[in-house]
Design an enzyme around this catalytic site. Sequence first.
Site, PDB file in Angstrom:
ATOM      1  CD  GLU A  29      86.612  15.964 -18.683  1.00 18.85           C
ATOM      2  OE1 GLU A  29      85.685  15.354 -19.257  1.00 18.85           O
ATOM      3  OE2 GLU A  29      86.415  16.791 -17.771  1.00 18.85           O
TER       4      GLU A  29
ATOM      5  N   GLY B 260     108.414  20.190 -15.440  1.00 18.92           N
ATOM      6  CA  GLY B 260     107.866  19.035 -16.152  1.00 18.92           C
ATOM      7  C   GLY B 260     108.259  17.714 -15.521  1.00 18.92           C
TER       8      GLY B 260
ATOM      9  CG  HIS C 181      84.172  15.339 -15.538  1.00 19.71           C
ATOM     10  ND1 HIS C 181      84.568  16.630 -15.790  1.00 19.71           N
ATOM     11  CD2 HIS C 181      83.334  15.405 -14.478  1.00 19.71           C
ATOM     12  CE1 HIS C 181      83.998  17.441 -14.918  1.00 19.71           C
ATOM     13  NE2 HIS C 181      83.246  16.714 -14.100  1.00 19.71           N
TER      14      HIS C 181
ATOM     15  CD  GLN D 133     128.462  23.918 -11.135  1.00 18.21           C
ATOM     16  OE1 GLN D 133     129.243  24.091 -10.206  1.00 18.21           O
ATOM     17  NE2 GLN D 133     128.675  24.415 -12.340  1.00 18.21           N
TER      18      GLN D 133
ATOM     19  CB  CYS E 297      80.371  18.081 -15.522  1.00 16.36           C
ATOM     20  SG  CYS E 297      79.932  17.625 -13.833  1.00 16.36           S
TER      21      CYS E 297
ATOM     22  CD  GLU F 170     105.703  14.705 -10.394  1.00 13.77           C
ATOM     23  OE1 GLU F 170     104.983  13.918 -11.058  1.00 13.77           O
ATOM     24  OE2 GLU F 170     105.614  15.937 -10.474  1.00 13.77           O
TER      25      GLU F 170
ATOM     26  N   GLY G 294     106.310  15.844 -13.920  1.00 13.77           N
ATOM     27  CA  GLY G 294     105.190  14.942 -14.221  1.00 13.77           C
ATOM     28  C   GLY G 294     105.347  14.318 -15.601  1.00 13.77           C
TER      29      GLY G 294
ATOM     30  CE  LYS H 128     130.976  24.273 -15.812  1.00 10.66           C
ATOM     31  NZ  LYS H 128     130.875  25.569 -16.481  1.00 10.66           N
TER      32      LYS H 128
END
Length: 536
Positions: free
Chosen positions: A510, A17, A508, A193, A382, A142, A19, A224
């Site tokens: 969205e 995750g 699109h 680690q 689409c 990223e 992003g 720790k």
Amino acid sequence: METKYIFVTGGVVSSLGKGIISSSLACLLKARGYRVTIQKFDPYINIDPGTLNPYEHGECYVTADGTETDLDLGHYERFTNVHTSRANNITTGRIYQNVIDKERRGDYLGKTVQIVPHITDEIKRNVKLIGNTGDYDFIITEIGGTVGDIESLPFLEAVRQLRWELGDNALCIHLTYVPFLGAAKELKTKPTQHSVKKLQEEGIQPDILILRTEKDIPTDMRRKIAQFCNVSPDAVIQSKDAPSIYQVPIKMHEQHLDEIVLRKTGVPIEGSPHMAPWMHFLEKMKKAEKSVKIGLVGKYVELQDAYKSINEALFQAATYCDRKLDLRYIHSEKLNAQNVEEKLSGLDGVIVAPGFGQRGIEGKFVALRWCREHDVPTFGICLGMQCMVIEFARNVLGMADANSTEMDPQTPYPVIDLMEEQKSISNLGGTMRLGAYDCKLRPGSRAAEAYGSEMVSERHRHRFEFNEDYRRQFESAGMKCVGENPKTRLVEVVEIPDKRWYIGTQYHPEYSSTVLSPNPIFLSFMRAAIAYQEDR
Ligand code: GLN
């Protein structure tokens, strides 16, 4: 203020995750009034993810400037409400392509071209390119992949150099995984680690650690980890699995991630982020009791990420309509005239997905016919819109075997056809109609009503178009071409006004739906689905 550079790396496993964490940090910094952008480096050789099948990396997200990008860019936009562009997603392929182009032009003046310094310099140039625009206070970069991957090495080397050059204006956030071993009933810090050691071997000391976990990590364990990894204890933050990704910014703020970033980059901490509109969304999400049942008909239904932006746009719309989203995936390849009733009845709305190629297409026609005849709120996106047109041609206009020339080049009724300018293109990469185009909506149409506007701009990703030659026949039989490109007159939106809600968009919508600004046509579809549920 000088531009600050934040690098986000990941270790132990992929899918931690990064992003969402990058997006959450950007969301918080933006809510504090800073200008923020997020950039992603992807270590694969493809020039962009446009040619990748969704089984590989999930959905291909399209930016307003027409770049086909990694789906994380969708999260960036949904969390920040800020547009990304070509400069925000760079692959190894693009880095190499740029370097090789320069070499061919002779820009290196006879030098031996090498990974260090030429590839790493090109990576650094692409980070600074955004910084040098002066448009941003924070650039969050990223790094795709996991520390230890061969592919990531040049990126990490570039990060190491940049941190050295930028001093306090740069920092590194490293994400790792803290597994819980059921048999031992214990959380384990060793992988973290090891991962930090690996990063240190590359010359990068992380400033902040974010630990992905399924269980709360006790304070002494965090201390720790801090001690073993040379990180201050308050900069060891846990990222526990959350019911919704949209809660992550709040979880990060509770652990002061935004303040730590400001402090470490020498920015004075003033007040707190203005998260009221975001909290309003989360409140609605929490309070929603009733659900709305939407069916998504597509061929990648076994894959969560293939329709990421549609899922999120539906979720945002449902939340703003005070409903929980009950999303059912319906495999188009398994739909036929015999089982369609059983699979689709009971749904409040149906959405027919975008896509390419023949596979699963007949099931989409079956679904659309059933939805049209049963007057179920239906949304085609689409390829979904193209299927609406084909189904209507076959079953209403009596054009047996009507099709798109994508599926059947010999069809007697090519109601969806290739654009003239596409006919001569043979390369598949980056050659579609891509990015945002204006669309003029017919006054009085449901689409215009949904947007509350007669001119909108939405993003495209397709080669084929509604065939203008058939427009009159569709119009007179009741399928109206209510949206068109004002310059080219290409049909962008169709609807059947006699139905409850039956709309197809060639674009699109969205891609432009965000948490703070949900897309109007999704909201309109959601309201229609809820009204239909309440009518029954
Ligand atoms: N395959 C169709 C075209 O290229 C639709 C593409 C899509 O749904 N994104 O036109």
